[in-house]
Design a protein around this motif. Structure first.
Motif, PDB file in Angstrom:
ATOM      1  N   MET A  77      22.460 142.584  39.159  1.00 56.18           N
ATOM      2  CA  MET A  77      22.768 141.700  40.005  1.00 56.18           C
ATOM      3  C   MET A  77      22.916 140.657  40.453  1.00 56.18           C
ATOM      4  N   LEU A  78      23.139 139.696  40.884  1.00 58.19           N
ATOM      5  CA  LEU A  78      23.970 138.608  41.265  1.00 58.19           C
ATOM      6  C   LEU A  78      23.423 138.062  42.786  1.00 58.19           C
ATOM      7  N   PHE A  79      22.630 137.150  42.979  1.00 58.94           N
ATOM      8  CA  PHE A  79      23.155 136.665  43.711  1.00 58.94           C
ATOM      9  C   PHE A  79      23.016 135.413  44.381  1.00 58.94           C
ATOM     10  N   CYS A  86      27.909 143.028  44.475  1.00 65.33           N
ATOM     11  CA  CYS A  86      28.329 144.364  44.081  1.00 65.33           C
ATOM     12  C   CYS A  86      27.450 145.394  42.379  1.00 65.33           C
ATOM     13  N   ALA A  87      26.730 146.490  42.681  1.00 66.15           N
ATOM     14  CA  ALA A  87      26.398 146.328  41.551  1.00 66.15           C
ATOM     15  C   ALA A  87      26.343 147.799  41.161  1.00 66.15           C
ATOM     16  N   SER A  88      25.937 148.489  40.426  1.00 65.95           N
ATOM     17  CA  SER A  88      25.627 149.609  39.450  1.00 65.95           C
ATOM     18  C   SER A  88      24.242 149.708  39.339  1.00 65.95           C
ATOM     19  N   TYR A  89      23.425 150.334  40.244  1.00 61.55           N
ATOM     20  CA  TYR A  89      22.131 150.374  39.598  1.00 61.55           C
ATOM     21  C   TYR A  89      21.706 152.103  38.981  1.00 61.55           C
ATOM     22  N   HIS A  90      21.402 152.352  37.636  1.00 65.74           N
ATOM     23  CA  HIS A  90      21.520 152.922  37.007  1.00 65.74           C
ATOM     24  C   HIS A  90      19.999 153.726  37.007  1.00 65.74           C
ATOM     25  N   THR A  91      19.583 154.368  37.054  1.00 64.92           N
ATOM     26  CA  THR A  91      18.666 155.108  37.354  1.00 64.92           C
ATOM     27  C   THR A  91      17.932 156.980  36.788  1.00 64.92           C
ATOM     28  N   PRO A  92      17.611 156.752  35.817  1.00 68.70           N
ATOM     29  CA  PRO A  92      17.286 158.351  35.228  1.00 68.70           C
ATOM     30  C   PRO A  92      17.718 159.691  35.976  1.00 68.70           C
ATOM     31  N   GLN A  99      25.282 146.693  48.128  1.00 68.57           N
ATOM     32  CA  GLN A  99      25.911 144.929  47.781  1.00 68.57           C
ATOM     33  C   GLN A  99      24.596 144.583  48.547  1.00 68.57           C
ATOM     34  N   ILE A 100      25.421 143.814  47.865  1.00 69.37           N
ATOM     35  CA  ILE A 100      23.950 142.099  47.822  1.00 69.37           C
ATOM     36  C   ILE A 100      24.696 140.538  48.273  1.00 69.37           C
ATOM     37  N   ALA A 101      24.135 140.952  50.088  1.00 71.65           N
ATOM     38  CA  ALA A 101      24.353 139.288  50.420  1.00 71.65           C
ATOM     39  C   ALA A 101      23.752 138.681  50.843  1.00 71.65           C
ATOM     40  N   ALA A 102      23.135 137.568  49.316  1.00 72.25           N
ATOM     41  CA  ALA A 102      22.021 136.030  49.718  1.00 72.25           C
ATOM     42  C   ALA A 102      22.241 135.791  51.096  1.00 72.25           C
ATOM     43  N   THR A 103      20.950 135.150  51.253  1.00 69.68           N
ATOM     44  CA  THR A 103      20.878 134.609  52.915  1.00 69.68           C
ATOM     45  C   THR A 103      19.796 133.184  52.885  1.00 69.68           C
ATOM     46  N   SER A 104      18.967 133.631  51.969  1.00 71.03           N
ATOM     47  CA  SER A 104      18.242 131.660  51.646  1.00 71.03           C
ATOM     48  C   SER A 104      17.055 131.823  50.375  1.00 71.03           C
ATOM     49  N   PHE A 105      17.429 130.623  49.863  1.00 69.22           N
ATOM     50  CA  PHE A 105      16.470 130.722  48.326  1.00 69.22           C
ATOM     51  C   PHE A 105      15.544 129.317  49.035  1.00 69.22           C
ATOM     52  N   ARG A 106      14.316 129.720  47.798  1.00 72.50           N
ATOM     53  CA  ARG A 106      13.490 128.596  47.609  1.00 72.50           C
ATOM     54  C   ARG A 106      12.749 128.512  47.131  1.00 72.50           C
ATOM     55  N   LEU A 107      12.919 127.272  46.244  1.00 69.01           N
ATOM     56  CA  LEU A 107      12.412 127.170  44.805  1.00 69.01           C
ATOM     57  C   LEU A 107      11.532 126.086  44.702  1.00 69.01           C
TER      58      LEU A 107
END
Length: 155
Positions: A77-79, A86-92, A99-107
């Motif tokens: 996943m890329l933010f 987009c990402a494909s999340y594979h689980t058992p 679909q990921i849309a980053a809105t804010s970052f704080r470091l």
């Protein structure tokens, strides 16, 4: 910052309905390093109720987070601010398209601790949408505030 760290991940999901969701939090030992202006955190998780482990690598800067997981759960996943990825999340139990849309970052960082927070909109299978946040705390095992229980140390 020491190489040996405690990693705390706390996820908040605000589904667009009247339902209130509780944050999910996990804490485990990890390894931290800083290289070429980027922070890296590596750790393994044991998924509750599942056999096997998931190996995770977080690579981040002030305005970008890359999450790579392999093992029981597989995803990359890329933010990135103002970008939809987009990402494909594979689980058992099956695969989900995200679909990921980053809105804010704080470091925030100091000698023994890094606090990193990312806000994002998440869409699953072009249907369910939620506003989400993930808080990542990385703290030196020596001189930090976190303390693992014996069962968490064994992970």
């Amino acid at each position: 910052m020491d190489k040996n760290v405690i990693v705390s991940l706390k996820g908040f999901q605000y589904v667009r309905s009247d339902e209130e969701t509780k944050p999910v939090e996990i804490m485990m030992p990890g390894v931290y390093y800083h290289k070429n202006g980027q922070h890296y955190v590596v750790f393994d998780e044991v998924e509750e109720g599942l056999s096997g482990k998931t190996h995770s690598v977080l690579k981040f800067t002030e305005d970008r987070l890359l999450v790579r997981r392999s093992g029981t759960i597989e995803v990359e996943m890329l933010f990135e601010k103002e970008k939809r990825t987009c990402a494909s999340y594979h689980t058992p139990f099956g695969m989900m398209n995200l679909q990921i849309a980053a809105t804010s970052f704080r470091l925030e960082e100091n000698e023994n601790r890094i606090d990193y927070r990312v806000g994002y909109a998440l869409t699953v299978e072009d249907d369910v949408t939620a506003d989400c946040e993930v808080e990542i705390r990385i703290e030196s095992r020596h001189g930090g505030e976190f303390h693992l229980t014996d069962s968490q140390s064994e992970r």
